[in-house]
Design a protein around this motif. Structure first.
Motif, PDB file in Angstrom:
ATOM      1  N   HIS A 126       0.822  -1.208   0.000  1.00  0.00           N
ATOM      2  CA  HIS A 126       0.000   0.000   0.000  1.00  0.00           C
ATOM      3  C   HIS A 126       0.858   1.260   0.000  1.00  0.00           C
ATOM      4  O   HIS A 126       0.320   2.360  -0.139  1.00  0.00           O
ATOM      5  N   THR A 127       2.159   1.098   0.161  1.00  0.00           N
ATOM      6  CA  THR A 127       3.069   2.244   0.147  1.00  0.00           C
ATOM      7  C   THR A 127       4.266   1.915  -0.734  1.00  0.00           C
ATOM      8  O   THR A 127       4.630   0.741  -0.924  1.00  0.00           O
ATOM      9  N   TYR A 128       4.904   2.969  -1.260  1.00  0.00           N
ATOM     10  CA  TYR A 128       6.076   2.769  -2.114  1.00  0.00           C
ATOM     11  C   TYR A 128       7.246   2.204  -1.306  1.00  0.00           C
ATOM     12  O   TYR A 128       8.061   1.445  -1.829  1.00  0.00           O
ATOM     13  N   ALA A 129       7.310   2.539  -0.035  1.00  0.00           N
ATOM     14  CA  ALA A 129       8.379   2.007   0.807  1.00  0.00           C
ATOM     15  C   ALA A 129       8.303   0.486   0.868  1.00  0.00           C
ATOM     16  O   ALA A 129       9.329  -0.204   0.780  1.00  0.00           O
ATOM     17  N   MET A 130       7.104  -0.047   1.007  1.00  0.00           N
ATOM     18  CA  MET A 130       6.959  -1.496   1.050  1.00  0.00           C
ATOM     19  C   MET A 130       7.359  -2.105  -0.292  1.00  0.00           C
ATOM     20  O   MET A 130       7.992  -3.167  -0.341  1.00  0.00           O
ATOM     21  N   LYS A 155       0.683  -7.890  -5.776  1.00  0.00           N
ATOM     22  CA  LYS A 155      -0.483  -7.194  -6.315  1.00  0.00           C
ATOM     23  C   LYS A 155      -0.628  -5.856  -5.594  1.00  0.00           C
ATOM     24  O   LYS A 155      -1.462  -5.692  -4.706  1.00  0.00           O
ATOM     25  N   PRO A 156       0.203  -4.864  -5.967  1.00  0.00           N
ATOM     26  CA  PRO A 156       0.152  -3.561  -5.289  1.00  0.00           C
ATOM     27  C   PRO A 156      -1.168  -2.853  -5.553  1.00  0.00           C
ATOM     28  O   PRO A 156      -1.854  -3.142  -6.534  1.00  0.00           O
ATOM     29  N   VAL A 157      -1.519  -1.935  -4.653  1.00  0.00           N
ATOM     30  CA  VAL A 157      -2.758  -1.186  -4.834  1.00  0.00           C
ATOM     31  C   VAL A 157      -2.667  -0.336  -6.106  1.00  0.00           C
ATOM     32  O   VAL A 157      -1.582   0.046  -6.550  1.00  0.00           O
ATOM     33  N   ARG A 158      -3.821  -0.056  -6.678  1.00  0.00           N
ATOM     34  CA  ARG A 158      -3.904   0.622  -7.975  1.00  0.00           C
ATOM     35  C   ARG A 158      -3.197   1.974  -7.962  1.00  0.00           C
ATOM     36  O   ARG A 158      -2.540   2.354  -8.933  1.00  0.00           O
ATOM     37  N   THR A 159      -3.302   2.724  -6.869  1.00  0.00           N
ATOM     38  CA  THR A 159      -2.705   4.060  -6.825  1.00  0.00           C
ATOM     39  C   THR A 159      -1.188   4.009  -6.972  1.00  0.00           C
ATOM     40  O   THR A 159      -0.585   4.908  -7.559  1.00  0.00           O
ATOM     41  N   LEU A 160      -0.543   2.961  -6.453  1.00  0.00           N
ATOM     42  CA  LEU A 160       0.904   2.820  -6.619  1.00  0.00           C
ATOM     43  C   LEU A 160       1.255   2.513  -8.064  1.00  0.00           C
ATOM     44  O   LEU A 160       2.227   3.051  -8.616  1.00  0.00           O
ATOM     45  N   LYS A 161       0.479   1.640  -8.701  1.00  0.00           N
ATOM     46  CA  LYS A 161       0.748   1.271 -10.090  1.00  0.00           C
ATOM     47  C   LYS A 161       0.589   2.469 -11.021  1.00  0.00           C
ATOM     48  O   LYS A 161       1.294   2.602 -12.024  1.00  0.00           O
ATOM     49  N   GLU A 162      -0.350   3.352 -10.678  1.00  0.00           N
ATOM     50  CA  GLU A 162      -0.564   4.542 -11.500  1.00  0.00           C
ATOM     51  C   GLU A 162       0.545   5.575 -11.326  1.00  0.00           C
ATOM     52  O   GLU A 162       0.857   6.316 -12.247  1.00  0.00           O
ATOM     53  N   ARG A 163       1.161   5.597 -10.164  1.00  0.00           N
ATOM     54  CA  ARG A 163       2.137   6.642  -9.843  1.00  0.00           C
ATOM     55  C   ARG A 163       3.568   6.255 -10.186  1.00  0.00           C
ATOM     56  O   ARG A 163       4.379   7.105 -10.545  1.00  0.00           O
ATOM     57  N   TYR A 164       3.886   4.957 -10.089  1.00  0.00           N
ATOM     58  CA  TYR A 164       5.273   4.532 -10.261  1.00  0.00           C
ATOM     59  C   TYR A 164       5.373   3.481 -11.366  1.00  0.00           C
ATOM     60  O   TYR A 164       4.693   2.456 -11.324  1.00  0.00           O
TER      61      TYR A 164
END
Length: 391
Positions: A126-130, A155-164
């Protein structure tokens, strides 16, 4: 490891052992990047703990008070303890091999969820650090889960996939099956990890599904917001004479039909209904059931939407009560973190008043024990439910 410093009087979260520190408390004293693991010191420069840095309102997510622990040692300790806890709770076992292994703050890993389905662990950052520590996480799961967990899927959360750009879904190291198979209370399930919601299934309702199954013999059951039909399958297994499963998602209903076939219970006792639940409940001539379930997705994910969510819960459950036979039962749930237990209870009181029915509370329900809650992080207690007799 880089350092950040807290302003004077802003170390209250550390004193209370809450895992979040907000941006207004933090003083940046050296260049730092999103997702860095940092040492956190107080205003006097005394090192207090280590955590993850994020350029957001929750700026620091505290992981451990041991400032000397390196990254791999931290994950070995955290995942080793998590596996030991689930083992002590009886997971996995012959009838259930799907469970939560890491529940974020509840397992001192703020920003991480790990669910196990059969021999596959699904890692949800749920975070980029993880995400940056994914290799360490995977190594610890493989080490401590040897012989039980064979595959790792991120399976990262959608917001991470959109940002990075470097955040993607897929198997780590060894390729595994596209569709995972697992058991819960002896019922067979399967889930397409890429297409399914969350990590693949809603494991937090396991005990509540079992309860409703145990009450279903000879009963008629209406399962609203059924998704892929966990409550419906338990009711059928428990001997229900009729189950109506209602959801607006055609894909969810199609998957429910697959699971009914998989468990040899796709017979005339069950009907699938593709419909907007609120509209379906709003009828002048309601069909009556012995047991009615309302388990909607979160109506509010922020405080500013809480009031409208409460009104929606009230209207929906007031309508659902009109579908309960006299002396029957309503099981109402909320997974909205910002709607607390007492507020949800009060909302159902208002729904009962609006319905004109007499209501007795006989069950107060929660997430399963594998969804551990950090006692200092009350926000982790998100699932709440009431089982009520409606006269």
């Amino acid at each position: 490891m880089k350092r950040v410093q807290l302003h004077k009087g802003r170390d209250i979260s550390i004193q209370r052992q809450h895992p979040w520190i907000f941006s207004r408390a933090v003083k940046i004293i050296e260049p730092i990047e999103e997702g860095d693991r940092v040492i956190v010191s107080d205003h006097r420069g005394i090192d207090r703990c280590q955590g993850h840095y994020h350029d957001s309102s929750i700026m620091l997510r505290i992981l451990t008070e041991d400032i000397n622990l390196d990254v791999q040692a931290y994950w070995d300790d955290t995942i080793g303890r998590a596996i030991h806890l689930r083992d002590s709770l009886g997971f996995p076992n012959d009838k259930t091999d799907a469970y939560r292994l890491i529940n974020g703050e509840g397992d001192h890993a703020s920003g991480l969820i790990v669910d196990v389905y059969g021999d596959t662990a699904v890692i949800q950052c749920h975070t980029y650090a993880m995400h940056r520590e994914l290799d360490h996480i995977a190594a610890s799961i493989k080490r401590f889960g040897e012989g039980v967990i064979n595959y790792l899927y991120t399976k990262p959360v959608r917001t991470l996939k959109e940002r990075y750009e470097d955040v993607v879904s897929g198997y780590i190291r060894d390729e595994g099956p596209e569709v995972v198979k697992f058991r819960e209370h002896g019922i067979l399930y399967e889930s397409n990890l890429e297409l399914a919601q969350k990590t693949g299934f809603f494991l937090d309702q396991r005990d509540n599904r079992k309860l409703i199954g145990s009450l279903s013999e000879g009963k008629t059951v209406m399962n609203n917001y059924c998704y892929t039909g966990g409550f419906s399958l338990c009711a059928l297994q428990g001997g229900a004479t009729k189950v109506s499963s209602v959801d607006i998602s055609i894909k969810a209903i199609e998957q429910l039909e697959v699971l009914l076939d998989l468990n040899d219970c796709n017979d005339d006792r069950h009907e699938s209904v593709v419909a907007d639940v609120k509209k379906y409940l709003a009828t002048d001539d309601p069909e009556m059931y012995d047991i009615v379930i309302t388990d909607p997705p979160a109506f509010a994910k922020s405080l500013k939407k809480r009031h409208s969510a409460v009104q929606a819960y009230k209207r929906m459950n007031a309508m659902a009560m009109q579908h309960v036979k006299p002396g029957g039962m309503l099981f109402a749930f909320s997974c909205s973190q910002v709607v607390g237990r007492q507020l949800f209870y009060d909302t159902l009181v208002a729904a009962a008043m609006e319905s004109g029915r007499s209501v007795q509370v006989i069950y107060q329900l929660d997430q399963g024990p594998d969804h551990a809650i950090n006692i200092f992080h009350t926000e982790g207690h998100y699932l709440k439910g009431l089982g009520m007799v409606v006269s």
